[in-house]
Design a protein around this motif. Structure first.
Motif, PDB file in Angstrom:
ATOM      1  N   UNK A 137      13.666  19.585 -19.382  1.00  7.17           N
ATOM      2  CA  UNK A 137      12.905  19.262 -21.024  1.00  7.17           C
ATOM      3  C   UNK A 137      12.572  17.982 -20.894  1.00  7.17           C
ATOM      4  N   UNK A 138      11.236  17.640 -20.566  1.00  6.79           N
ATOM      5  CA  UNK A 138      10.889  16.453 -20.483  1.00  6.79           C
ATOM      6  C   UNK A 138      10.175  15.643 -21.646  1.00  6.79           C
ATOM      7  N   UNK A 139      10.523  16.204 -22.826  1.00 12.21           N
ATOM      8  CA  UNK A 139       9.944  15.752 -24.225  1.00 12.21           C
ATOM      9  C   UNK A 139      10.520  14.685 -24.841  1.00 12.21           C
ATOM     10  N   UNK A 140      10.036  14.134 -25.817  1.00 13.52           N
ATOM     11  CA  UNK A 140      10.511  12.932 -26.629  1.00 13.52           C
ATOM     12  C   UNK A 140      11.490  13.697 -27.405  1.00 13.52           C
ATOM     13  N   UNK A 141      12.302  12.547 -28.287  1.00 13.08           N
ATOM     14  CA  UNK A 141      13.289  13.052 -28.972  1.00 13.08           C
ATOM     15  C   UNK A 141      13.268  13.569 -30.349  1.00 13.08           C
ATOM     16  N   UNK A 142      11.873  13.806 -30.743  1.00 21.35           N
ATOM     17  CA  UNK A 142      11.611  14.412 -32.139  1.00 21.35           C
ATOM     18  C   UNK A 142      11.094  15.526 -31.957  1.00 21.35           C
TER      19      UNK A 142
END
Ligand code: PDD
Length: 283
Positions: A137-142
């Motif tokens: 999972x390379x996504x941001x924290x929101x």
């Protein structure tokens, strides 16, 4: 019949529908969206989607472009003009058009577009089940915000497609599954508990996820909202995904290894039935 899109107050032919090249959605992915299922010409769980849109807008500080009542009229009109009976409606709100600058000036009018198209209900797919692969999972924290910033999601989905799989499950640094690229992830334990990750900022709190959680609770099923690892999923009795477009879709293999007996399981079938009943969908 030619398709019609809604763009900033006008209904225009789909092929001519456009926003300015300096729309911040285009330049910065500075916008949010919703996808709502249409069944028998009716918007499924419209109130939930409009509530989540308000949440997403609020979290990124984009003003609400119009009241929910007005939005509901636009959505209905797009569905009607495109003669959609069973399908999806897409609604996107970006911060608006401005000279490129990371910071923004308050008070600019948001851009609003909406499209609708027919789509078959995912019944045939549910009978067969689908495969997933796992990716970091390379996504941001929101990830609780339904933003149009979807590059990690689209790249992961493309990896799934290249591997002949339907979906990619994204895995966090602890080895736990967060969610799919455009769906929530679930397993059913060998002793019959239905498990999905808690809705915090690591995942999008799916409207379908919420409906299935409520339906499972109402039916007295054992429900656990907690993380699960890829290994636990591989040892589970069943796995499935939920989304506006997939409803409840059994996962029969993960990274090429079978889940359970490698066939859609009874709990996914039961939850699909409960979901369809609750959402007023013909299965
Ligand atoms: N996707 N997780 C992610 C990252 C999603 O993009 C979606 C929905 C879901 C499921 O949410 P819901 O049940 O509200 O559809 C979970 C939509 C369908 C899309 O982007 O097309």
């Amino acid at each position: 019949m030619s398709r019609v899109a809604y763009v900033n107050g006008r209904y225009v032919p789909h092929r001519d529908a456009a926003v300015h090249i300096e729309d911040r959605g285009y330049q910065f992915a500075d916008g949010v969206y919703e996808v709502i299922a249409v069944a028998g010409g009716r918007l499924v769980d419209e109130a939930g989607h409009l509530a989540r849109l308000r949440y997403s807008l609020g979290e990124v500080g984009i003003p609400r472009p119009m009241t929910d009542r007005a939005l509901a009229i636009v959505l209905r009109e797009v569905v009607r003009r495109n003669l959609v009976k069973d399908g999806v409606v897409y609604l996107q709100v970006t911060r608006g058009v401005a000279r490129r600058d990371h910071g923004w000036a308050e008070g600019m009018p948001p851009s609003v577009v909406a499209t609708a198209r027919p789509k078959k209900q995912p019944t045939a797919l549910a009978a067969k089940g689908v495969s997933v692969i796992t990716v970091p999972d390379l996504r941001w924290k929101r990830c609780d915000i339904k933003t149009v910033g979807l590059l990690p999601n689209v790249m992961a989905k493309q990896l799934a497609r290249a591997a002949g799989a339907f979906e990619a499950w994204m895995v966090d640094d602890q080895g736990n599954v967060t969610e799919g690229t455009s769906s929530n992830a679930w397993i059913v334990t060998r002793d019959g508990a239905v498990v999905t990750r808690k809705a915090d900022s690591a995942i999008l709190n799916g409207i379908t996820r919420t409906a299935v959680v409520e339906a499972a609770a109402a039916a007295g099923l054992a429900l656990q909202t907690r993380p699960f690892s890829v290994d636990e999923a591989l040892g589970a009795a069943e796995a499935f995904v939920t989304s506006t477009t997939s409803f409840v879709l059994p996962v029969i293999s993960i990274d090429g290894r079978p889940v359970g007996d490698g066939k859609p399981g009874p709990m996914a079938r039961k939850l699909l039935g409960l979901y369809c009943e609750k959402a007023g969908l013909g299965e």
